[in-house]
Design a protein around this motif. Structure first.
Motif, PDB file in Angstrom:
ATOM      1  N   PRO A 112     -16.133  13.936   9.751  1.00  0.00           N
ATOM      2  CA  PRO A 112     -16.946  13.588   8.216  1.00  0.00           C
ATOM      3  C   PRO A 112     -15.113  13.292   7.654  1.00  0.00           C
ATOM      4  O   PRO A 112     -15.014  12.853   7.111  1.00  0.00           O
ATOM      5  N   ALA A 113     -14.269  14.003   7.797  1.00  0.00           N
ATOM      6  CA  ALA A 113     -12.854  13.720   7.983  1.00  0.00           C
ATOM      7  C   ALA A 113     -12.282  13.131   8.516  1.00  0.00           C
ATOM      8  O   ALA A 113     -11.269  12.432   7.801  1.00  0.00           O
ATOM      9  N   ARG A 114     -12.880  12.897   9.284  1.00  0.00           N
ATOM     10  CA  ARG A 114     -11.632  11.615  10.217  1.00  0.00           C
ATOM     11  C   ARG A 114     -12.700  10.021  10.432  1.00  0.00           C
ATOM     12  O   ARG A 114     -11.551   9.347  10.338  1.00  0.00           O
ATOM     13  N   HIS A 115     -13.360   9.917   9.048  1.00  0.00           N
ATOM     14  CA  HIS A 115     -14.171   8.355   8.969  1.00  0.00           C
ATOM     15  C   HIS A 115     -13.398   8.405   7.879  1.00  0.00           C
ATOM     16  O   HIS A 115     -12.695   8.267   6.801  1.00  0.00           O
ATOM     17  N   ASP A 116     -12.629   6.473   8.732  1.00  0.00           N
ATOM     18  CA  ASP A 116     -12.239   5.501   7.865  1.00  0.00           C
ATOM     19  C   ASP A 116     -13.055   3.918   7.191  1.00  0.00           C
ATOM     20  O   ASP A 116     -13.672   3.908   8.671  1.00  0.00           O
ATOM     21  N   GLN A 117     -13.153   4.310   6.485  1.00  0.00           N
ATOM     22  CA  GLN A 117     -14.853   3.396   6.172  1.00  0.00           C
ATOM     23  C   GLN A 117     -13.613   1.651   6.341  1.00  0.00           C
ATOM     24  O   GLN A 117     -14.295   0.280   6.695  1.00  0.00           O
ATOM     25  N   ALA A 118     -12.830   1.495   6.332  1.00  0.00           N
ATOM     26  CA  ALA A 118     -11.982   0.603   6.746  1.00  0.00           C
ATOM     27  C   ALA A 118     -11.929   0.219   7.718  1.00  0.00           C
ATOM     28  O   ALA A 118     -11.812  -1.574   8.237  1.00  0.00           O
ATOM     29  N   VAL A 119     -12.214   0.440   8.836  1.00  0.00           N
ATOM     30  CA  VAL A 119     -12.262   1.058  10.189  1.00  0.00           C
ATOM     31  C   VAL A 119     -13.662  -0.193  10.988  1.00  0.00           C
ATOM     32  O   VAL A 119     -13.674  -0.898  11.571  1.00  0.00           O
TER      33      VAL A 119
END
Length: 170
Positions: A112-119
Motif C-alpha cells: 500500500p505504500a507504493r499506491h499512487d492514486q494519480a496513476v
C-alpha cells in the motif's frame, strides 16, 4: 410519396463520446467461461460482481492494447479480472490482437505504500477517453475492502506493470 428526412446534425467538435460497456468485447460463451473462473477463484463473490470486474478488466486491456506507450495500471480489484482473462490464453490473445498489441502482465507484491492514486486516475481517464464506462467502485485503493478478491498482486507506478509487444518506436 415520401417526405425528405432531415439530415442528422453532427456533434460539435470536442463533444464527448458516450461511454459504453466493454462487456460486448466477448461473446456470451467466452464471458460466461471467464465469469466461471473468477467465481471459482473467489468463493462467495456474486455473479453480478464477477461480471462487473471482468467488464472493467476488458476495458482496461482493450485500452492498454490500443494505446501503446501510455502508462496504465489496474486497481487491485480490476487486476483480479485481468488475471482471470489471462488464464483463458486463447481468448486473451485474440482480445489483445483485436486491439493491435499484446499486453503482458508483470506482477508485483502488494505494498500500500507504493499506491499512487494519480496513476489509477490517469488509467481511468484513458479508459473513458477510449469510450468505455468506468465503474468507480472497482478502481479504489489497495486498502479498500468494498470488494474482496483473491489476487495478491498490485501495480502501482510506471516502472513496468504493463509491457506492450511490439514496443512502440520513438
Amino acid at each position: 410519396m415520401s417526405t425528405p428526412s432531415t439530415p442528422p446534425v453532427p456533434d460539435p467538435p470536442g463533444t464527448p463520446i458516450p461511454a459504453v460497456s466493454a462487456r460486448p468485447l466477448l461473446s456470451d460463451a467466452d464471458f460466461n467461461s471467464v465469469l466461471g473462473t473468477i467465481l471459482t477463484n473467489n468463493p462467495g463473490m456474486s455473479i453480478e460482481m464477477g461480471g462487473r470486474i471482468i467488464t472493467q478488466a476488458l476495458a482496461f486491456v482493450a485500452t492498454a492494447a490500443s494505446k501503446p506507450g501510455r502508462a496504465m495500471t489496474p486497481s487491485r480489484v480490476v487486476d483480479e479480472g485481468w488475471h482471470t482473462l489471462i488464464l483463458h490464453t486463447g481468448l486473451y490473445y485474440r482480445l489483445c490482437a483485436r486491439f493491435g498489441n499484446f499486453v503482458h502482465h508483470i506482477p508485483e507484491q502488494p505494498d500500500p505504500a507504493r499506491h499512487d492514486q494519480a496513476v489509477i486516475d490517469r488509467t481511468t481517464a484513458l479508459i473513458e477517453a477510449a469510450g468505455y464506462a468506468v465503474d468507480r467502485d472497482l478502481w479504489r485503493g489497495p486498502e479498500d475492502t468494498l470488494v474482496s478478491v483473491a489476487a495478491s498482486c498490485q501495480h502501482s507506478d510506471d516502472s513496468g506493470p504493463i509491457v506492450i509487444i511490439p514496443k512502440p518506436k520513438g
